[in-house]
Design a protein around this motif. Structure first.
Motif, PDB file in Angstrom:
ATOM      1  N   ARG A   1      49.628  17.097  29.194  1.00  0.00           N
ATOM      2  CA  ARG A   1      48.239  17.030  28.782  1.00  0.00           C
ATOM      3  C   ARG A   1      47.778  18.385  28.271  1.00  0.00           C
ATOM      4  NH1 ARG A   1      44.106  13.779  31.752  1.00  0.00           N
ATOM      5  NH2 ARG A   1      44.432  12.134  30.323  1.00  0.00           N
ATOM      6  N   THR A   2      46.711  18.338  27.518  1.00  0.00           N
ATOM      7  CA  THR A   2      46.134  19.572  26.997  1.00  0.00           C
ATOM      8  C   THR A   2      44.665  19.637  27.406  1.00  0.00           C
ATOM      9  OG1 THR A   2      45.551  18.531  24.910  1.00  0.00           O
ATOM     10  CG2 THR A   2      47.701  19.613  25.019  1.00  0.00           C
ATOM     11  N   LEU A   3      44.132  20.826  27.324  1.00  0.00           N
ATOM     12  CA  LEU A   3      42.715  21.008  27.600  1.00  0.00           C
ATOM     13  C   LEU A   3      41.910  20.549  26.391  1.00  0.00           C
ATOM     14  CD1 LEU A   3      43.006  24.500  29.276  1.00  0.00           C
ATOM     15  CD2 LEU A   3      42.293  22.383  30.398  1.00  0.00           C
ATOM     16  N   PRO A   4      40.685  20.090  26.600  1.00  0.00           N
ATOM     17  CA  PRO A   4      39.889  19.613  25.469  1.00  0.00           C
ATOM     18  C   PRO A   4      39.527  20.737  24.504  1.00  0.00           C
ATOM     19  CG  PRO A   4      38.603  19.576  27.495  1.00  0.00           C
ATOM     20  CD  PRO A   4      39.995  19.951  27.878  1.00  0.00           C
ATOM     21  N   ALA A   5      39.483  20.400  23.234  1.00  0.00           N
ATOM     22  CA  ALA A   5      39.054  21.363  22.223  1.00  0.00           C
ATOM     23  C   ALA A   5      37.606  21.747  22.503  1.00  0.00           C
ATOM     24  CB  ALA A   5      39.178  20.748  20.831  1.00  0.00           C
ATOM     25  N   GLY A   6      37.303  23.014  22.334  1.00  0.00           N
ATOM     26  CA  GLY A   6      35.948  23.489  22.537  1.00  0.00           C
ATOM     27  C   GLY A   6      35.581  23.765  23.987  1.00  0.00           C
ATOM     28  N   ILE A   7      36.574  23.776  24.876  1.00  0.00           N
ATOM     29  CA  ILE A   7      36.286  24.054  26.281  1.00  0.00           C
ATOM     30  C   ILE A   7      35.700  25.455  26.420  1.00  0.00           C
ATOM     31  CG2 ILE A   7      38.603  24.920  26.803  1.00  0.00           C
ATOM     32  CD1 ILE A   7      38.320  23.514  29.559  1.00  0.00           C
ATOM     33  N   GLN A   8      34.695  25.591  27.255  1.00  0.00           N
ATOM     34  CA  GLN A   8      34.069  26.884  27.531  1.00  0.00           C
ATOM     35  C   GLN A   8      34.708  27.438  28.795  1.00  0.00           C
ATOM     36  OE1 GLN A   8      29.858  26.653  28.130  1.00  0.00           O
ATOM     37  NE2 GLN A   8      29.664  28.843  28.436  1.00  0.00           N
ATOM     38  N   THR A   9      35.287  28.628  28.713  1.00  0.00           N
ATOM     39  CA  THR A   9      36.023  29.186  29.848  1.00  0.00           C
ATOM     40  C   THR A   9      35.356  30.437  30.404  1.00  0.00           C
ATOM     41  OG1 THR A   9      37.448  30.541  28.437  1.00  0.00           O
ATOM     42  CG2 THR A   9      38.238  28.321  28.995  1.00  0.00           C
ATOM     43  N   ALA A  10      35.703  30.724  31.655  1.00  0.00           N
ATOM     44  CA  ALA A  10      35.249  31.952  32.307  1.00  0.00           C
ATOM     45  C   ALA A  10      36.212  32.292  33.431  1.00  0.00           C
ATOM     46  CB  ALA A  10      33.846  31.786  32.874  1.00  0.00           C
ATOM     47  N   TRP A  11      36.407  33.578  33.626  1.00  0.00           N
ATOM     48  CA  TRP A  11      37.099  34.074  34.817  1.00  0.00           C
ATOM     49  C   TRP A  11      36.047  34.372  35.868  1.00  0.00           C
ATOM     50  CZ3 TRP A  11      41.946  34.330  36.470  1.00  0.00           C
ATOM     51  CH2 TRP A  11      42.988  34.242  35.539  1.00  0.00           C
ATOM     52  N   TYR A  12      36.407  34.177  37.121  1.00  0.00           N
ATOM     53  CA  TYR A  12      35.554  34.600  38.229  1.00  0.00           C
ATOM     54  C   TYR A  12      36.442  35.310  39.238  1.00  0.00           C
ATOM     55  CZ  TYR A  12      31.951  34.751  41.765  1.00  0.00           C
ATOM     56  OH  TYR A  12      31.016  35.191  42.663  1.00  0.00           O
ATOM     57  N   TRP A  13      36.009  36.500  39.673  1.00  0.00           N
ATOM     58  CA  TRP A  13      36.801  37.336  40.576  1.00  0.00           C
ATOM     59  C   TRP A  13      36.099  37.558  41.901  1.00  0.00           C
ATOM     60  CZ3 TRP A  13      41.716  38.690  39.488  1.00  0.00           C
ATOM     61  CH2 TRP A  13      42.132  38.492  38.178  1.00  0.00           C
ATOM     62  N   ASP A  14      36.821  37.271  42.974  1.00  0.00           N
ATOM     63  CA  ASP A  14      36.422  37.617  44.339  1.00  0.00           C
ATOM     64  C   ASP A  14      37.226  38.869  44.673  1.00  0.00           C
ATOM     65  OD1 ASP A  14      35.551  37.524  47.038  1.00  0.00           O
ATOM     66  OD2 ASP A  14      37.293  36.330  47.600  1.00  0.00           O
ATOM     67  N   ASN A  15      36.539  39.987  44.854  1.00  0.00           N
ATOM     68  CA  ASN A  15      37.205  41.288  44.933  1.00  0.00           C
ATOM     69  C   ASN A  15      37.596  41.713  46.338  1.00  0.00           C
ATOM     70  OD1 ASN A  15      36.882  42.096  42.088  1.00  0.00           O
ATOM     71  ND2 ASN A  15      34.717  41.983  42.579  1.00  0.00           N
ATOM     72  N   ALA A  16      38.713  42.392  46.402  1.00  0.00           N
ATOM     73  CA  ALA A  16      39.152  43.138  47.580  1.00  0.00           C
ATOM     74  C   ALA A  16      39.783  44.408  47.019  1.00  0.00           C
ATOM     75  CB  ALA A  16      40.152  42.337  48.409  1.00  0.00           C
ATOM     76  N   GLY A  17      40.123  45.355  47.866  1.00  0.00           N
ATOM     77  CA  GLY A  17      40.623  46.599  47.296  1.00  0.00           C
ATOM     78  C   GLY A  17      41.635  47.339  48.139  1.00  0.00           C
ATOM     79  N   THR A  18      42.353  46.632  49.016  1.00  0.00           N
ATOM     80  CA  THR A  18      43.349  47.300  49.836  1.00  0.00           C
ATOM     81  C   THR A  18      44.726  46.814  49.423  1.00  0.00           C
ATOM     82  OG1 THR A  18      41.800  47.399  51.668  1.00  0.00           O
ATOM     83  CG2 THR A  18      44.120  47.748  52.192  1.00  0.00           C
ATOM     84  N   GLU A  19      45.508  47.728  48.887  1.00  0.00           N
ATOM     85  CA  GLU A  19      46.850  47.364  48.457  1.00  0.00           C
ATOM     86  C   GLU A  19      47.729  47.081  49.673  1.00  0.00           C
ATOM     87  OE1 GLU A  19      50.045  48.608  45.080  1.00  0.00           O
ATOM     88  OE2 GLU A  19      48.472  50.018  45.609  1.00  0.00           O
ATOM     89  N   GLY A  20      48.359  45.893  49.664  1.00  0.00           N
ATOM     90  CA  GLY A  20      49.310  45.547  50.710  1.00  0.00           C
ATOM     91  C   GLY A  20      48.707  45.124  52.030  1.00  0.00           C
ATOM     92  N   GLY A  21      47.398  44.952  52.122  1.00  0.00           N
ATOM     93  CA  GLY A  21      46.794  44.545  53.382  1.00  0.00           C
ATOM     94  C   GLY A  21      45.395  44.005  53.198  1.00  0.00           C
ATOM     95  N   GLY A  22      44.894  43.370  54.228  1.00  0.00           N
ATOM     96  CA  GLY A  22      43.529  42.866  54.196  1.00  0.00           C
ATOM     97  C   GLY A  22      43.378  41.630  53.333  1.00  0.00           C
ATOM     98  N   ALA A  23      42.164  41.428  52.857  1.00  0.00           N
ATOM     99  CA  ALA A  23      41.857  40.271  52.017  1.00  0.00           C
ATOM    100  C   ALA A  23      42.550  40.403  50.663  1.00  0.00           C
ATOM    101  CB  ALA A  23      40.350  40.155  51.837  1.00  0.00           C
ATOM    102  N   HIS A  24      42.604  39.307  49.957  1.00  0.00           N
ATOM    103  CA  HIS A  24      43.174  39.292  48.613  1.00  0.00           C
ATOM    104  C   HIS A  24      42.060  39.306  47.577  1.00  0.00           C
ATOM    105  CE1 HIS A  24      46.700  37.953  50.799  1.00  0.00           C
ATOM    106  NE2 HIS A  24      47.409  38.056  49.701  1.00  0.00           N
ATOM    107  N   THR A  25      42.311  39.964  46.471  1.00  0.00           N
ATOM    108  CA  THR A  25      41.489  39.757  45.282  1.00  0.00           C
ATOM    109  C   THR A  25      41.990  38.452  44.686  1.00  0.00           C
ATOM    110  OG1 THR A  25      41.141  42.101  44.823  1.00  0.00           O
ATOM    111  CG2 THR A  25      40.993  40.585  42.952  1.00  0.00           C
TER     112      THR A  25
END
Length: 177
Positions: A1-25
């Protein structure tokens, strides 16, 4: 299947900032078209702040090359640290529509709208055969355990993406120098 033509997209980021530990980005690329919401791609990791910003840029460029212009939302924590983090994100994403989402309420309440759309079948997962789709199982594992599960990062990014695309928050703010 393919996505519909004209789809409106967006990225959304839940941030974290500890490399190798803690929560994930976690980042979710979603799309909306004709009242349907599409989960297109998710990435997550325990990255340093610099690596997190590099990943955001790379994913925004990837999405632009496939879908055209897209918005990049980033969850902004309260206080000066959240404001400073978004200023860095905004500079990093020069050339993209980078927008802060000043979240309020619990992760659970922010996920309610996406959950309601899932219950009535208005959420679709895009799983092309030529891509690594391991993120889908990871997202479903988080969804099944939510809100009691140990990890909530992918759920938070998916619900944030849905909320931004469904509500289309648009606020103009101009600084006069």
């Amino acid at each position: 299947r393919t996505l519909p033509a004209g789809i409106q997209t967006a990225w959304y980021w839940d941030n974290a900032g500890t490399e190798g530990g803690g929560a994930h980005t976690a980042g979710m690329l979603g799309g909306v078209h004709d009242g349907r919401f599409y989960l297109i791609k998710s990435v997550a990791g325990q990255w340093s702040a610099a690596n997190r910003e590099a990943r955001k840029r790379a994913e925004a460029e990837w999405a632009r090359s496939r879908f055209g212009t897209n918005v990049v939302y980033s969850e902004q924590e309260p206080g000066s640290a959240g404001k400073e983090q978004f200023e860095n994100t905004s500079r990093n994403l020069a050339g993209f529509a980078a927008k802060a989402d000043r979240v309020t309420g619990s992760k659970e309440s922010r996920a309610d709208a996406l959950a309601a759309q899932m219950e009535v079948g208005n959420v679709y997962v895009y799983a092309p055969t030529d891509a690594d789709n391991s993120w889908i199982d990871e997202l479903f594992d988080e969804l099944e355990a939510f809100p009691k599960g140990r990890r909530k990062d992918r759920v938070d990014s998916a619900s944030g993406c849905y909320n931004m695309l469904a509500n289309q928050k648009r606020k103009a703010r101009v600084t006069i120098l």
